[in-house]
Design a protein around this motif. Structure first.
Motif, PDB file in Angstrom:
ATOM      1  N   UNK A 178       0.839  -1.192   0.000  1.00 54.82           N
ATOM      2  CA  UNK A 178       0.000   0.000   0.000  1.00 54.82           C
ATOM      3  C   UNK A 178       0.878   1.249   0.000  1.00 54.82           C
ATOM      4  N   UNK A 179       0.336   2.320  -0.561  1.00 56.53           N
ATOM      5  CA  UNK A 179       1.018   3.615  -0.571  1.00 56.53           C
ATOM      6  C   UNK A 179       0.162   4.623   0.183  1.00 56.53           C
ATOM      7  N   UNK A 180       0.758   5.232   1.200  1.00 51.34           N
ATOM      8  CA  UNK A 180       0.100   6.328   1.911  1.00 51.34           C
ATOM      9  C   UNK A 180       0.609   7.622   1.306  1.00 51.34           C
ATOM     10  N   UNK A 181      -0.250   8.318   0.569  1.00 49.82           N
ATOM     11  CA  UNK A 181       0.147   9.533  -0.117  1.00 49.82           C
ATOM     12  C   UNK A 181       0.398  10.673   0.864  1.00 49.82           C
ATOM     13  N   UNK A 182       1.108  11.727   0.433  1.00 50.92           N
ATOM     14  CA  UNK A 182       1.400  12.833   1.334  1.00 50.92           C
ATOM     15  C   UNK A 182       0.137  13.385   1.997  1.00 50.92           C
ATOM     16  N   UNK A 183       0.216  13.548   3.310  1.00 48.89           N
ATOM     17  CA  UNK A 183      -0.922  14.092   4.061  1.00 48.89           C
ATOM     18  C   UNK A 183      -1.947  13.074   4.486  1.00 48.89           C
ATOM     19  N   UNK A 184      -1.605  11.793   4.456  1.00 48.55           N
ATOM     20  CA  UNK A 184      -2.536  10.750   4.893  1.00 48.55           C
ATOM     21  C   UNK A 184      -2.603  10.703   6.417  1.00 48.55           C
ATOM     22  N   UNK A 185      -3.818  10.603   6.948  1.00 43.91           N
ATOM     23  CA  UNK A 185      -4.037  10.452   8.389  1.00 43.91           C
ATOM     24  C   UNK A 185      -4.996   9.289   8.586  1.00 43.91           C
ATOM     25  N   UNK A 186      -4.576   8.277   9.344  1.00 47.46           N
ATOM     26  CA  UNK A 186      -5.389   7.072   9.536  1.00 47.46           C
ATOM     27  C   UNK A 186      -5.698   6.920  11.018  1.00 47.46           C
ATOM     28  N   UNK A 200      -5.791  11.419   2.228  1.00 48.39           N
ATOM     29  CA  UNK A 200      -6.782  12.071   3.073  1.00 48.39           C
ATOM     30  C   UNK A 200      -6.893  11.414   4.438  1.00 48.39           C
ATOM     31  N   UNK A 201      -8.031  11.660   5.080  1.00 47.00           N
ATOM     32  CA  UNK A 201      -8.273  11.177   6.432  1.00 47.00           C
ATOM     33  C   UNK A 201      -9.132   9.917   6.388  1.00 47.00           C
ATOM     34  N   UNK A 202      -8.659   8.870   7.055  1.00 48.04           N
ATOM     35  CA  UNK A 202      -9.420   7.631   7.229  1.00 48.04           C
ATOM     36  C   UNK A 202      -9.884   7.602   8.692  1.00 48.04           C
ATOM     37  N   UNK A 203     -11.187   7.559   8.955  1.00 46.59           N
ATOM     38  CA  UNK A 203     -11.654   7.572  10.341  1.00 46.59           C
ATOM     39  C   UNK A 203     -11.191   6.345  11.119  1.00 46.59           C
ATOM     40  N   UNK A 204     -11.284   6.429  12.428  1.00 46.01           N
ATOM     41  CA  UNK A 204     -10.907   5.300  13.268  1.00 46.01           C
ATOM     42  C   UNK A 204     -11.906   4.161  13.116  1.00 46.01           C
ATOM     43  N   UNK A 205     -11.425   2.941  13.420  1.00 47.91           N
ATOM     44  CA  UNK A 205     -12.253   1.737  13.380  1.00 47.91           C
ATOM     45  C   UNK A 205     -12.903   1.499  12.019  1.00 47.91           C
ATOM     46  N   UNK A 206     -12.141   1.773  10.968  1.00 48.41           N
ATOM     47  CA  UNK A 206     -12.654   1.583   9.611  1.00 48.41           C
ATOM     48  C   UNK A 206     -11.718   0.698   8.805  1.00 48.41           C
TER      49      UNK A 206
END
Length: 218
Positions: A178-186, A200-206
């Motif tokens: 997997x690639x986490x692009x610049x500015x990714x928040x998980x 982008x932003x991936x919410x918690x528990x997803x």
């Protein structure tokens, strides 16, 4: 969902006091080098300064072919395996794995983080018990070299940073290649499918399956 308090339990890093100064984790990226230098000078006899500003806990295992660039701190019971390349400005916590041919640069790894196989982690913060699958990387510079913006739906958060990889919350699992692009928040306890291209932003528990398909865990 993307503040330090939302993402991390600060009791699991030597950077607790440093990170507590900030609201958003990416605000801490610029000062990691200076923080490590100051913190290293306070470490007790359980750490060896193997080279100037390279502190390694006596219980850590560092293979001969690994490279440790200054400044860095390697925590208790951590393994830095064959041909790992720590370029510098890396705080690696307790019970971590920095695997074969993995590369770290300007990062904070909380305790129990694993980057075990062919990973690149730059300008990023990885939370407690987070794990990056084989070949997964953080991309820390945009292809157009513009400043990184964090995207959360229609919300755009200006960071003012040219280099910003990913902020992984506690217990995040990133799948292989997997690639986490610049500015990714998980967010905490979330999973990323293998071979995904995350931004982008991936919410918690997803579970992040692909762009536009993020489902809550059941």
């Amino acid at each position: 969902m993307y503040t330090i308090k939302d993402l991390y339990d600060l009791d699991h890093t030597l950077a607790k006091d440093y990170l507590s100064q900030f609201t958003y984790p990416w605000e801490a990226l610029k000062g990691i080098k200076d923080m490590i230098i100051a913190l290293g000078e306070t470490l007790g006899d359980d750490y060896e300064e193997r080279e100037p500003q390279v502190w390694v806990h006596k219980t850590a295992k560092v293979f001969d072919s690994a490279y440790l660039g200054a400044p860095c701190i390697i925590g208790p019971n951590t393994e830095v395996r064959q041909c790992a390349f720590i370029r510098g400005s890396a705080l690696v916590g307790a019970d971590c794995v920095v695997g074969n041919s993995a590369e770290l640069k300007n990062v904070i790894l909380f305790d129990h983080v694993q980057t075990p196989h062919y990973n690149y982690v730059g300008d990023s913060i990885l939370g407690y018990f987070s794990h990056m699958g084989a070949g997964s990387i953080t991309s820390n510079v945009k292809s157009d070299k513009q400043l990184v913006v964090v995207h959360n739906g229609t919300e755009k958060i200006e960071t003012g940073l040219k280099k910003f990889g990913a902020m992984l919350g506690d217990y995040v699992e990133v799948g292989c290649n997997a690639v986490c692009n610049p500015g990714t928040v998980i967010g905490r306890h979330s999973n990323v499918y293998p071979t995904s291209c995350v931004r982008g932003v991936v919410p918690e528990n997803c579970i992040y399956k692909n762009s536009g398909e993020i489902v809550e865990k059941r």
